[in-house]
Design a protein around this motif. Structure first.
Motif, PDB file in Angstrom:
ATOM      1  N   UNK A   1      25.399  37.893  58.800  1.00  0.00           N
ATOM      2  CA  UNK A   1      24.995  37.547  57.439  1.00  0.00           C
ATOM      3  C   UNK A   1      25.745  38.416  56.439  1.00  0.00           C
ATOM      4  N   UNK A   2      26.358  37.789  55.450  1.00  0.00           N
ATOM      5  CA  UNK A   2      27.052  38.509  54.389  1.00  0.00           C
ATOM      6  C   UNK A   2      26.023  38.972  53.364  1.00  0.00           C
ATOM      7  N   UNK A   3      25.905  40.284  53.187  1.00  0.00           N
ATOM      8  CA  UNK A   3      24.920  40.831  52.254  1.00  0.00           C
ATOM      9  C   UNK A   3      25.357  40.718  50.801  1.00  0.00           C
ATOM     10  N   UNK A   4      26.608  40.353  50.559  1.00  0.00           N
ATOM     11  CA  UNK A   4      27.072  40.170  49.184  1.00  0.00           C
ATOM     12  C   UNK A   4      27.208  41.463  48.409  1.00  0.00           C
ATOM     13  N   UNK A   5      27.597  42.533  49.097  1.00  0.00           N
ATOM     14  CA  UNK A   5      27.652  43.852  48.443  1.00  0.00           C
ATOM     15  C   UNK A   5      29.034  44.490  48.573  1.00  0.00           C
ATOM     16  N   UNK A   6      30.057  43.704  48.815  1.00  0.00           N
ATOM     17  CA  UNK A   6      31.398  44.266  48.958  1.00  0.00           C
ATOM     18  C   UNK A   6      31.773  45.061  47.702  1.00  0.00           C
ATOM     19  N   UNK A   7      32.281  46.264  47.938  1.00  0.00           N
ATOM     20  CA  UNK A   7      32.735  47.190  46.900  1.00  0.00           C
ATOM     21  C   UNK A   7      31.601  47.802  46.070  1.00  0.00           C
ATOM     22  N   UNK A   8      30.341  47.520  46.439  1.00  0.00           N
ATOM     23  CA  UNK A   8      29.247  48.271  45.837  1.00  0.00           C
ATOM     24  C   UNK A   8      29.235  49.679  46.432  1.00  0.00           C
ATOM     25  N   UNK A   9      28.855  50.653  45.643  1.00  0.00           N
ATOM     26  CA  UNK A   9      28.784  52.032  46.121  1.00  0.00           C
ATOM     27  C   UNK A   9      27.364  52.296  46.628  1.00  0.00           C
ATOM     28  N   UNK A  10      27.256  52.710  47.883  1.00  0.00           N
ATOM     29  CA  UNK A  10      25.948  52.919  48.505  1.00  0.00           C
ATOM     30  C   UNK A  10      25.798  54.371  48.925  1.00  0.00           C
ATOM     31  N   UNK A  11      24.767  55.026  48.414  1.00  0.00           N
ATOM     32  CA  UNK A  11      24.464  56.416  48.739  1.00  0.00           C
ATOM     33  C   UNK A  11      23.302  56.420  49.731  1.00  0.00           C
ATOM     34  N   UNK A  12      23.506  57.034  50.884  1.00  0.00           N
ATOM     35  CA  UNK A  12      22.496  57.023  51.947  1.00  0.00           C
ATOM     36  C   UNK A  12      22.155  58.457  52.325  1.00  0.00           C
ATOM     37  N   UNK A  13      20.982  58.931  51.958  1.00  0.00           N
ATOM     38  CA  UNK A  13      20.550  60.260  52.390  1.00  0.00           C
ATOM     39  C   UNK A  13      19.977  60.161  53.801  1.00  0.00           C
ATOM     40  N   UNK A  14      20.074  61.251  54.535  1.00  0.00           N
ATOM     41  CA  UNK A  14      19.654  61.213  55.935  1.00  0.00           C
ATOM     42  C   UNK A  14      20.473  60.218  56.732  1.00  0.00           C
ATOM     43  N   UNK A  15      21.746  60.078  56.352  1.00  0.00           N
ATOM     44  CA  UNK A  15      22.560  58.987  56.882  1.00  0.00           C
ATOM     45  C   UNK A  15      23.318  59.286  58.145  1.00  0.00           C
ATOM     46  N   UNK A  16      23.046  60.418  58.811  1.00  0.00           N
ATOM     47  CA  UNK A  16      23.817  60.767  59.998  1.00  0.00           C
ATOM     48  C   UNK A  16      23.078  60.521  61.305  1.00  0.00           C
ATOM     49  N   UNK A  17      21.837  60.059  61.240  1.00  0.00           N
ATOM     50  CA  UNK A  17      21.107  59.808  62.486  1.00  0.00           C
ATOM     51  C   UNK A  17      20.019  58.763  62.244  1.00  0.00           C
ATOM     52  N   UNK A  18      19.573  58.179  63.330  1.00  0.00           N
ATOM     53  CA  UNK A  18      18.434  57.267  63.291  1.00  0.00           C
ATOM     54  C   UNK A  18      18.584  56.119  62.326  1.00  0.00           C
ATOM     55  N   UNK A  19      17.523  55.860  61.590  1.00  0.00           N
ATOM     56  CA  UNK A  19      17.465  54.712  60.690  1.00  0.00           C
ATOM     57  C   UNK A  19      18.474  54.824  59.559  1.00  0.00           C
ATOM     58  N   UNK A  20      18.679  56.040  59.043  1.00  0.00           N
ATOM     59  CA  UNK A  20      19.650  56.233  57.976  1.00  0.00           C
ATOM     60  C   UNK A  20      21.056  55.925  58.434  1.00  0.00           C
ATOM     61  N   UNK A  21      21.388  56.331  59.641  1.00  0.00           N
ATOM     62  CA  UNK A  21      22.723  56.059  60.190  1.00  0.00           C
ATOM     63  C   UNK A  21      22.936  54.560  60.357  1.00  0.00           C
ATOM     64  N   UNK A  22      21.961  53.865  60.903  1.00  0.00           N
ATOM     65  CA  UNK A  22      22.084  52.411  61.056  1.00  0.00           C
ATOM     66  C   UNK A  22      22.270  51.747  59.699  1.00  0.00           C
ATOM     67  N   UNK A  23      21.478  52.174  58.712  1.00  0.00           N
ATOM     68  CA  UNK A  23      21.603  51.598  57.369  1.00  0.00           C
ATOM     69  C   UNK A  23      23.014  51.802  56.822  1.00  0.00           C
TER      70      UNK A  23
END
Length: 269
Positions: A1-23
């Motif tokens: 599924x295309x989320x339609x967010x190409x070139x949007x800037x996404x900031x993900x805290x806790x992004x190195x493991x678990x749910x944050x990493x998957x996101x």
């Protein structure tokens, strides 16, 4: 599924493991420019490399989310790398388990700072640019304790700090959703159930079993019977949901508290 967010800037805290990493990986696979935030450089480098290996673009920012001054710094680093964030995932530092007599005033203050005040500073750093663009997605990875207190009689452990401060965090999120909706910004909370996020999660249940005076095997057998799905969840089952809430097509979903817990809350609350 295309989320339609190409070139949007996404900031993900806790992004190195678990749910944050998957996101972070799901958003990167959809063409978003990912700013991964965590403390450890090794985890940041690994996550950035994993996103790049799938054709995405990402940078890592090392920061301590318990430091309220860090949020302006995080956003400034995102701007240097890709621009002001359009998408922001807040993974707060969770309070420890324990009962009422286990904690002093300082522990309650710290829990409130990490869940409520940190989210306030996170939003204040992000929202002005989102308002200017009239588009934004903010998602908190929250807790079932925001809706119904975690009860020792069911869980075999106490969670007084989460039961106290998580509802306040959800109240702030929902209030922001009301204020920011006219600006095209959605604000939602995803409440994971019991998600197997690796060794730290196993250690948590080892301690819970010890506190209950039980061996880990019988403790887990009894615990999992309380979840209709009869298993722990996987990070992918939450991270993919969070990623969808950041999509173009999720623009009419806001102010929501969405539980992903294998039916646990329905069964016991």
């Amino acid at each position: 599924m295309d989320l339609g967010i190409r070139d949007k800037v996404a900031l993900v805290t806790g992004g190195t493991h678990g749910m944050g990493r998957v996101t972070a990986e799901r958003l990167g696979e959809n063409g978003a420019l990912i700013v991964v935030v965590a403390r450890g450089k090794a985890g940041l480098d690994e996550t950035v490399s994993a996103i790049a290996a799938k054709g995405g673009k990402a940078v890592g920012v090392s920061a301590d989310l318990t430091d309220l001054a860090a949020y302006d710094y995080i956003v400034s680093e995102a701007k240097k790398a890709f621009g002001a964030p359009d998408i922001a995932i807040f993974t707060p530092v969770a309070p420890p388990s324990g009962g009422f007599d286990a904690f002093d005033d300082d522990a309650f203050d710290e829990a409130y700072l990490n869940i409520v005040k940190a989210f306030r500073h996170f939003a204040k750093a992000l929202v002005p640019a989102m308002k200017d663009r009239r588009w934004g997605r903010i998602v908190t990875i929250g807790s079932g304790a925001a809706k119904s207190p975690a009860r020792a009689s069911v869980l075999n452990f106490d969670y007084i700090l989460a039961n106290t401060v998580r509802p306040a965090g959800l109240g702030l999120s929902r209030s922001l959703a009301d204020e920011l909706g006219p600006h095209g910004i959605t604000v939602n909370t995803v409440a994971p159930g019991f998600i197997d996020t690796g060794p730290a999660y196993a250690a948590f249940f080892d301690q819970c079993a010890a506190d209950a005076g039980m061996a880990i095997g019988p403790f887990l057998d009894d615990f999992l019977r309380r979840i209709p799905a009869n298993r722990f969840g996987q990070p992918e089952e939450v991270g993919s949901l969070v990623a969808f809430l950041c999509s173009r097509d999720a623009g009419y979903i806001s102010g929501q508290y969405i539980v992903a817990d294998g039916g646990y809350m329905q069964a016991y609350h």
